[in-house]
Design a protein around this motif. Sequence first.
Motif, PDB file in Angstrom:
ATOM      1  N   ASP A   1       8.583  23.974 -25.693  1.00 45.36           N
ATOM      2  CA  ASP A   1       7.417  24.348 -25.769  1.00 45.36           C
ATOM      3  C   ASP A   1       7.206  25.395 -27.087  1.00 45.36           C
ATOM      4  N   LYS A   2       8.310  26.118 -27.168  1.00 43.59           N
ATOM      5  CA  LYS A   2       8.169  27.254 -28.107  1.00 43.59           C
ATOM      6  C   LYS A   2       8.790  27.005 -29.584  1.00 43.59           C
TER       7      LYS A   2
ATOM      8  N   ALA B   1      13.360  25.379 -24.323  1.00 44.44           N
ATOM      9  CA  ALA B   1      12.388  26.036 -25.274  1.00 44.44           C
ATOM     10  C   ALA B   1      11.814  24.934 -25.883  1.00 44.44           C
TER      11      ALA B   1
END
Length: 96
Positions: free
Chosen positions: A31-32, A29
């Motif tokens: 990138d999020k 995760a």
Amino acid sequence: MDEILMKTMFEEVRGLFDELEEIVRKYSAEDKVSYVASFGLMEESSTENEHHWKMGYSWNVRDDDQFDEIQYLQREAYLIESDDEDDDITFRALLN
């Protein structure tokens, strides 16, 4: 707090920061999920008018703009929670 206890406590907090990083990686995760974490201990040399802090930090923000945005949202959440500590739904609704 003596030096040994303070060092031990900061090592444990560093472990929490490392665990947070591992969780984000575990779920791919990066990138999020963005986070900024800090931990502060007011030192005994502090006075009523002047505070001295020993700090620990962790973050995975990608740039200055994202850091500013997360800090802004964190401040807003703090202000909301400070006004009404019993209303967790308001906090989530305003940040989502």
